[in-house]
Design an enzyme around this catalytic site. Structure first.
Site, PDB file in Angstrom:
ATOM      1  N   VAL A  55       0.841  -1.207   0.000  1.00 44.49           N
ATOM      2  CA  VAL A  55       0.000   0.000   0.000  1.00 44.49           C
ATOM      3  C   VAL A  55       0.877   1.259   0.000  1.00 44.49           C
ATOM      4  O   VAL A  55       0.647   2.196  -0.775  1.00 44.49           O
ATOM      5  CB  VAL A  55      -0.968  -0.002   1.209  1.00 44.49           C
ATOM      6  CG1 VAL A  55      -1.849   1.239   1.196  1.00 44.49           C
ATOM      7  CG2 VAL A  55      -1.831  -1.255   1.191  1.00 44.49           C
ATOM      8  N   LYS A  76      -6.927  -0.523   9.376  1.00 42.29           N
ATOM      9  CA  LYS A  76      -8.261  -0.782   9.937  1.00 42.29           C
ATOM     10  C   LYS A  76      -8.204  -1.288  11.367  1.00 42.29           C
ATOM     11  O   LYS A  76      -9.050  -0.973  12.192  1.00 42.29           O
ATOM     12  CB  LYS A  76      -9.039  -1.761   9.072  1.00 42.29           C
ATOM     13  CG  LYS A  76      -8.363  -3.108   8.898  1.00 42.29           C
ATOM     14  CD  LYS A  76      -8.042  -3.387   7.465  1.00 42.29           C
ATOM     15  CE  LYS A  76      -6.972  -4.429   7.345  1.00 42.29           C
ATOM     16  NZ  LYS A  76      -6.742  -4.889   6.012  1.00 42.29           N
ATOM     17  N   ASP A 129     -10.400  -9.497  10.090  1.00 42.56           N
ATOM     18  CA  ASP A 129     -10.287  -8.323   9.214  1.00 42.56           C
ATOM     19  C   ASP A 129     -11.685  -7.773   8.894  1.00 42.56           C
ATOM     20  O   ASP A 129     -11.903  -6.560   8.946  1.00 42.56           O
ATOM     21  CB  ASP A 129      -9.547  -8.747   7.932  1.00 42.56           C
ATOM     22  CG  ASP A 129      -9.446  -7.636   6.915  1.00 42.56           C
ATOM     23  OD1 ASP A 129      -8.531  -6.808   7.046  1.00 42.56           O
ATOM     24  OD2 ASP A 129     -10.282  -7.585   5.995  1.00 42.56           O
ATOM     25  N   LYS A 187     -13.487  -4.008   9.834  1.00 41.49           N
ATOM     26  CA  LYS A 187     -14.108  -3.136   8.829  1.00 41.49           C
ATOM     27  C   LYS A 187     -15.585  -2.902   9.148  1.00 41.49           C
ATOM     28  O   LYS A 187     -16.091  -1.789   9.010  1.00 41.49           O
ATOM     29  CB  LYS A 187     -13.939  -3.758   7.433  1.00 41.49           C
ATOM     30  CG  LYS A 187     -12.469  -3.738   6.980  1.00 41.49           C
ATOM     31  CD  LYS A 187     -12.247  -4.604   5.758  1.00 41.49           C
ATOM     32  CE  LYS A 187     -10.815  -4.562   5.266  1.00 41.49           C
ATOM     33  NZ  LYS A 187     -10.500  -5.627   4.316  1.00 41.49           N
TER      34      LYS A 187
END
Ligand code: HSE
Length: 309
Positions: free
Chosen positions: A14, A105, A201, A205
């Site tokens: 990223v 996150k 994960d 979120k």
């Protein structure tokens, strides 16, 4: 022309992508926004990685303190992942008067209250669009565009790794282990896939998205969680025969009895728009009292370079 200096913490997939976008689009931003956005510093332990991306050696910082005291840095982009040292670094940046953009996150879901308080106190920005569904502007939609609605339901495919695995099992009849290996080979799943395949994960979120949708803080610890590791090809094929498709859904519902939040494998009708979201793609299907149904769809994450054979 306004000058905007950026520092990037972490040059993984990223961070490296962010560096490339900012440098390759620099001229376009100057023309379109009358702003010269330059990457003034990066913080990356693997110096060779920074050099390979084209970062000048004098822009590779050796500590967060160096970035915080750099007057040319206005915005700190945190793309390291994990809670520490990301949390310490983000707090240091906010306290030094820098605005922060994070894709983390886990950090944002667990500590948003503290991070937002410190950002407000220092009168700086804290942006977290990339924490959920990659480049798809779902956070902005919930924060701004859909604010006139009472949102009654938010249902998402928010994890690309598990969606890839379930799509592979559905389309080729592969079993879970085979599909996971293929996801790792293609650079979707991490070498340690636990956070994705066990649904952690997706709960991070869902905590972020449902907190925005329902105007309250929903801790991830209150979200029911079940991953996909026990799914067999037989489960998928029975569903198929009855007209259903299996997806790992993140579900938030605002009902008369209260808010319901859960992440688990779910059968949905093959005619439902979410059933057409395949491979590593993500989508969030939002229902509001005025807009009715809205679906945002796109890539949830960049692909890592595949591991060497
Ligand atoms: N591991 C995550 C996924 C990355 O597979 O969706 C994007 O948050």
């Amino acid at each position: 022309m306004r000058k905007v200096g950026v520092a990037i913490l972490g040059l993984g997939v990223v961070g490296g992508g962010t560096y490339k976008i900012l440098t390759e689009h620099r001229e376009m931003y100057k023309k379109a926004y009358n702003a010269d956005i330059s990457v003034e510093a990066v913080l990356e332990l693997r110096k060779e990685r920074a050099l390979a991306l084209g970062v000048e050696e004098n822009r590779i910082a050796s500590s967060i303190a160096e970035i915080c005291s750099n007057p040319d840095v206005d915005i700190v982009v945190e793309v390291m992942g994990g809670v520490e040292p990301a949390k310490t670094f983000v707090l240091a940046a906010l306290n030094a008067g820098k605005s922060v953009v994070t894709s983390n996150k886990e950090l944002f879901c667990k500590y948003s209250y503290e991070l937002e308080r410190v950002a407000r106190h220092n009168r700086v920005g804290l942006y977290y669009e990339a924490t959920c569904v990659g480049g798809v502007p779902v956070i902005r939609a919930l924060l701004d565009n859909l604010q006139g609605n009472v949102i009654t339901s938010l249902v998402g495919i928010v994890n690309g790794t598990t969606n890839y695995i379930l799509s592979k099992m559905t389309n080729s009849g592969a079993d879970y282990e085979e599909a996971l290996k293929e996801a790792q080979r293609l650079g979707y799943a991490e070498a340690n896939p636990t956070a994705d395949v066990e649904g952690y994960d997706a709960t991070y979120k869902l905590s972020i998205l449902s907190s925005l949708a329902f105007h309250t803080k929903i801790p991830y610890t209150k979200i029911y969680r079940e991953g996909i590791t026990a799914i067999t090809p037989a489960d998928i094929s029975y569903g198929k025969q009855l007209g259903y498709c299996l997806k790992l859904l993140a579900i938030g519902k605002n009902t008369d009895r209260g808010i319901e939040v859960r992440v688990h494998p779910t059968f949905i009708r093959t005619s439902h728009p979410l059933a057409a979201v395949n491979d590593s793609y993500n989508a969030v299907y939002i229902t509001g009292d005025s807009v009715e149904d809205v679906m945002l769809y796109g890539r949830g994450a960049p692909r890592r370079p595949p591991p060497p054979d």
